[in-house]
Motif scaffolding. Structure first.
Motif, mmCIF file in Angstrom:
data_model
loop_
_atom_site.group_PDB
_atom_site.id
_atom_site.type_symbol
_atom_site.label_atom_id
_atom_site.label_comp_id
_atom_site.label_asym_id
_atom_site.label_seq_id
_atom_site.Cartn_x
_atom_site.Cartn_y
_atom_site.Cartn_z
ATOM 1 N N THR A 187 15.975 -32.241 -14.241
ATOM 2 C CA THR A 187 16.490 -32.625 -15.596
ATOM 3 C C THR A 187 16.666 -34.284 -15.568
ATOM 4 O O THR A 187 16.793 -34.756 -16.425
ATOM 5 C CB THR A 187 18.006 -32.131 -15.947
ATOM 6 O OG1 THR A 187 18.930 -32.522 -15.208
ATOM 7 C CG2 THR A 187 17.473 -30.830 -16.175
ATOM 8 N N GLN A 188 16.354 -34.831 -14.405
ATOM 9 C CA GLN A 188 16.647 -36.206 -14.166
ATOM 10 C C GLN A 188 15.183 -37.093 -14.096
ATOM 11 O O GLN A 188 14.262 -36.365 -13.886
ATOM 12 C CB GLN A 188 17.257 -36.727 -12.846
ATOM 13 C CG GLN A 188 18.533 -36.220 -12.688
ATOM 14 C CD GLN A 188 19.312 -36.310 -11.289
ATOM 15 O OE1 GLN A 188 18.574 -36.537 -10.289
ATOM 16 N NE2 GLN A 188 20.594 -36.011 -11.308
ATOM 17 N N SER A 189 15.117 -38.309 -14.488
ATOM 18 C CA SER A 189 13.941 -38.889 -14.375
ATOM 19 C C SER A 189 13.661 -39.253 -12.990
ATOM 20 O O SER A 189 14.428 -39.402 -12.109
ATOM 21 C CB SER A 189 14.277 -40.551 -15.082
ATOM 22 O OG SER A 189 13.095 -41.612 -14.715
ATOM 23 N N PRO A 190 12.195 -39.237 -12.707
ATOM 24 C CA PRO A 190 11.974 -39.283 -11.300
ATOM 25 C C PRO A 190 12.121 -40.699 -10.893
ATOM 26 O O PRO A 190 12.059 -41.239 -9.750
ATOM 27 C CB PRO A 190 10.372 -39.163 -11.404
ATOM 28 C CG PRO A 190 9.946 -39.187 -12.928
ATOM 29 C CD PRO A 190 11.113 -38.798 -13.594
ATOM 30 N N ALA A 191 12.327 -41.764 -11.695
ATOM 31 C CA ALA A 191 12.669 -43.000 -11.476
ATOM 32 C C ALA A 191 13.971 -43.204 -10.838
ATOM 33 O O ALA A 191 14.306 -44.177 -10.253
ATOM 34 C CB ALA A 191 12.423 -44.137 -12.709
ATOM 35 N N LYS A 192 14.749 -42.093 -11.184
ATOM 36 C CA LYS A 192 16.168 -42.248 -10.324
ATOM 37 C C LYS A 192 15.975 -41.635 -8.866
ATOM 38 O O LYS A 192 15.407 -40.743 -8.728
ATOM 39 C CB LYS A 192 17.217 -41.242 -11.315
ATOM 40 C CG LYS A 192 18.524 -41.187 -10.496
ATOM 41 C CD LYS A 192 19.488 -40.354 -11.572
ATOM 42 C CE LYS A 192 21.055 -40.397 -10.841
ATOM 43 N NZ LYS A 192 21.988 -39.756 -11.636
ATOM 44 N N TRP A 193 16.631 -42.428 -7.911
ATOM 45 C CA TRP A 193 16.638 -41.900 -6.630
ATOM 46 C C TRP A 193 16.874 -40.380 -6.536
ATOM 47 O O TRP A 193 17.710 -39.966 -7.026
ATOM 48 C CB TRP A 193 17.588 -42.601 -5.655
ATOM 49 C CG TRP A 193 16.870 -44.042 -5.573
ATOM 50 C CD1 TRP A 193 17.489 -45.218 -6.098
ATOM 51 C CD2 TRP A 193 15.802 -44.427 -4.571
ATOM 52 N NE1 TRP A 193 16.526 -46.197 -5.731
ATOM 53 C CE2 TRP A 193 15.706 -45.772 -4.769
ATOM 54 C CE3 TRP A 193 15.019 -43.744 -3.933
ATOM 55 C CZ2 TRP A 193 14.839 -46.524 -3.913
ATOM 56 C CZ3 TRP A 193 13.897 -44.404 -3.019
ATOM 57 C CH2 TRP A 193 13.817 -45.798 -3.308
#
Length: 379
Positions: free
Chosen positions: A153-159
């Motif tokens: 559910t998180q953006s892949p841009a987030k670690w």
């Protein structure tokens, strides 16, 4: 993901010095903070102990607002707008050889603006990947990262934190990380750097699961030797070409990790019911159980290891935190009951990475929710 800024140091770099380290990390410079001076360019342009397979690529970056840990991170090519089959892998030599059949916790952080994270693999090899003659398409990594749980559910841009338990074959000397997927990434978004699609990598560690397994005695000397290996860019290309034409005598195998002579004398498994539901607070009925166990711990103890485990319900980060906190709670209670002079107390949380039963059934999940206590005595 923010715009990637190429590393241009604005501070003086401390020289590497040898020192006694209590860390059990078998990977040197896992956060890429120690920079290598590329003399041909008169600047710091590569991380110590790590080498990219493409000597001409820019892969070392520095920006505290982007890096997961510290200032530096690595950006590896996962594809190219103008050319097919473009990849850049990064490899490092391990500080010690791994013991066959023993387990090791591998952790690192990745992020990307594009959909390449599920194609990232980790490859262990006895020989240096720099001299690998096979295509990456013919190599099967030991581990593929697959986004799951909260990461979906998180953006892949987030670690994203990557955690796995690796069982050693005993032939590992090098570790290589990169995009091993055979097909090229064909994204519609603009490239991250020049004409390349990248994924970012930071804070890599490989540590023994067995807390009695220690880093080898010559690890600091091996680290110093690795740091002296400064071939980059044109010099690296020449080195690879020379190696393939005139292979040198194979160097001796790495020294194995150490396992001090201690005797496992007792184990206690604490079921989930001895904790307040979904909490790391010990329930009152746990006190009697732990008190009885502590009274049996006599003689010259070496260490007490407490490991926390969960079932697979929920995301990895939550379960890692819950299992770690439960292990710490038990460790702290035991420290008040056991004479602790000279005894090492260790707590580790493994979330759902080390199940003892299937998580597909209610009874299996119940068995997996546990804390285990291992007691070792000096011979």
């Amino acid at each position: 993901m923010k715009l990637i800024s190429q590393f241009v140091p604005s501070f003086s770099m401390a020289l590497f010095t040898m020192y006694a380290s209590y860390s059990q990390n078998l990977v040197a410079n896992g956060s890429f903070e120690d920079a290598n001076l590329c003399t041909e360019f008169h600047k710091y342009c590569a991380p110590e102990a790590w080498v990219a397979t493409s000597g001409q690529a820019n892969y070392y970056f520095g920006d505290m607002s982007i890096a997961y840990d510290g200032f530096h991170y690595v950006g590896l090519a996962a594809g190219c707008v103008n050319k097919r089959g473009v990849r850049n892998f990064v490899r490092t030599q391990l500080l010690c050889g791994l013991r066959k059949g023993k387990q090791y916790m591998l952790e690192f952080y990745v992020s990307a603006t594009n959909k390449v994270l599920d194609s990232i693999g980790v490859y262990f090899s006895p020989e240096d990947y720099l001299y690998e003659k096979r295509s990456f398409r013919d190599i099967q990594p030991a581990f593929w990262y697959v986004r799951s749980g909260a990461a979906l559910t998180q953006s892949p841009a987030k670690w994203q934190k990557v955690v796995t338990v690796y069982t050693a074959t005993g032939n590992e000397a090098y570790m290589t990380i990169g995009m091993f997927k055979r097909a090229d990434y064909t994204g519609s978004i603009k490239p991250d750097f020049q004409d390349e699609y990248l994924f970012l990598l930071d804070k890599v560690s490989l540590t023994p699961v067995d807390v009695n397994e220690r880093i080898c005695t010559n690890a600091d000397l091996e680290k110093l030797r690795i740091y002296k290996d400064d071939d980059r860019h044109d010099r690296l290309e020449k080195r690879i070409d020379n190696y393939l034409k005139n292979p040198p005598v194979p160097r001796p195998k790495l020294n194995l990790t150490r396992i001090p002579t201690v005797q496992h004398v007792d184990t206690l498994i604490i079921p989930d019911i001895y904790f307040v539901s979904a909490s790391y607070e010990l329930s009152k009925k746990s006190n009697e159980l732990l008190d009885s166990f502590a009274r049996k711990l006599t003689g010259l103890l070496d260490s007490v290891v407490v490991t926390g485990h969960t079932d697979s319900v929920g995301n990895l980060e939550y379960n890692k935190e819950l299992s770690q906190n439960r292990a710490v709670a038990v460790k702290q209670y035991l420290m008040t009951k056991v004479p602790s002079l000279g005894v090492s107390f260790v707590a580790r949380g493994y979330a759902y990475l080390m199940p003892v039963a299937s998580n597909r059934s209610q009874s299996g999940r119940k068995r997996n929710r546990r804390v285990e206590i291992f007691v070792y005595r000096r011979d």
